[in-house]
Design an enzyme around this catalytic site. Sequence first.
Site, PDB file in Angstrom:
ATOM      1  N   GLU A   1     -15.436 -22.379 -22.118  1.00 34.50           N
ATOM      2  CA  GLU A   1     -14.235 -23.231 -22.179  1.00 34.50           C
ATOM      3  C   GLU A   1     -13.568 -23.155 -23.540  1.00 34.50           C
ATOM      4  OE1 GLU A   1     -14.621 -27.193 -20.603  1.00 34.50           O
ATOM      5  OE2 GLU A   1     -12.681 -27.817 -21.408  1.00 34.50           O
TER       6      GLU A   1
ATOM      7  N   ASP B   1     -17.561 -33.459 -14.341  1.00 37.38           N
ATOM      8  CA  ASP B   1     -17.516 -34.833 -14.857  1.00 37.38           C
ATOM      9  C   ASP B   1     -16.109 -35.154 -15.361  1.00 37.38           C
ATOM     10  OD1 ASP B   1     -17.513 -33.348 -17.187  1.00 37.38           O
ATOM     11  OD2 ASP B   1     -19.101 -34.505 -18.177  1.00 37.38           O
ATOM     12  N   SER B   2     -15.188 -34.197 -15.258  1.00 38.50           N
ATOM     13  CA  SER B   2     -13.752 -34.468 -15.450  1.00 38.50           C
ATOM     14  C   SER B   2     -13.322 -35.548 -14.460  1.00 38.50           C
ATOM     15  CB  SER B   2     -12.922 -33.192 -15.262  1.00 38.50           C
ATOM     16  OG  SER B   2     -13.315 -32.504 -14.092  1.00 38.50           O
TER      17      SER B   2
ATOM     18  N   LYS C   1     -24.600 -28.060 -13.399  1.00 41.77           N
ATOM     19  CA  LYS C   1     -24.056 -27.516 -14.645  1.00 41.77           C
ATOM     20  C   LYS C   1     -24.388 -28.490 -15.770  1.00 41.77           C
ATOM     21  CE  LYS C   1     -19.531 -27.754 -15.901  1.00 41.77           C
ATOM     22  NZ  LYS C   1     -19.663 -28.459 -17.195  1.00 41.77           N
TER      23      LYS C   1
ATOM     24  N   GLU D   1     -23.803 -28.963 -20.269  1.00 43.40           N
ATOM     25  CA  GLU D   1     -23.124 -28.467 -21.473  1.00 43.40           C
ATOM     26  C   GLU D   1     -24.111 -28.225 -22.605  1.00 43.40           C
ATOM     27  OE1 GLU D   1     -20.025 -31.197 -22.625  1.00 43.40           O
ATOM     28  OE2 GLU D   1     -19.033 -31.106 -20.667  1.00 43.40           O
TER      29      GLU D   1
END
Length: 278
Positions: free
Chosen positions: A185, A47-48, A116, A118
């Site tokens: 991260e 989603d970057s 993925k 978070e």
Amino acid sequence: MSEKKITISYLKKKMAEGRKITMMTAYDYPTATLIDQAGIDTILVGDSLGMVVLGYDSTVPVTMEEMLHHSKAVCRGAGHCFVIGDMPFMSYQVSVEKAVENAGRFIKEAGCEGIKLEGGSEMAHVVRAISDAGIPVCAHIGLTPQSATKLSGFKVQGKDAEGARKLVDSAKDLEAAGAFMIVLECIPGQVASMITDELNIPTIGIGAGRYCDGQVLVYHDLVGLFERFTPKMVKQYINLAPRIREALVQYREEVEKGIFPGREHSFLIKPEEADRLK
Ligand code: KIV
């Protein structure tokens, strides 16, 4: 390099043999093709996307439709790479049912192999539900950009013993919930190393030191196409932006001066046809 589609068992085998797993982000067909040709194992449609391609200030505004649109393009170019679609903010937090439904869209509509999301232990029940639905889940802990405001900014996580212990516990909970892989991260290398030792699933680091089972970087950072800022953990392997700018300036000047297009770029009708036109 594998000739066939990369599988989870291939990634686990690589980890077991102490060979590093490679992951790169991509958001479009040509980049996915290049990544595939480079022999990289996995592509993350991160989603970057929101920041490096769509020009948002953060990943928060990214929608499911935007993620699916770009994931489809990546899957068309991915070849052998294992493609993971990143679930955008609020696509998995509202309810477990909605999370499973949205995860399923990455697989059914976009053609991704996994998703993925978070979050730490608090997200383990969501990981469990998606995984039970037959969808491979990559977890993501440490600096989780979707909750950067709650974390008081883009800061390294797990710098004290208490924070580090929380990360280790989260990683274990997510593995127990069925995650097949986990992104770490922006956490200290010693903490990433501890997590990697404790888990049986691969750890993929970004700003988490060299002792993870694999590494991921954002493509636009690696090739120098995102100029707003460069995080400390990034290694820029090539700086494309100035070279592209130079080419664009040259193009503009050549068009303005009548240099481009030349004869070699033009189409002509045969002389006899030209005569008939007179
Ligand atoms: O969105 C993304 O690109 C990511 C990676 C930085 C892991 O989450």
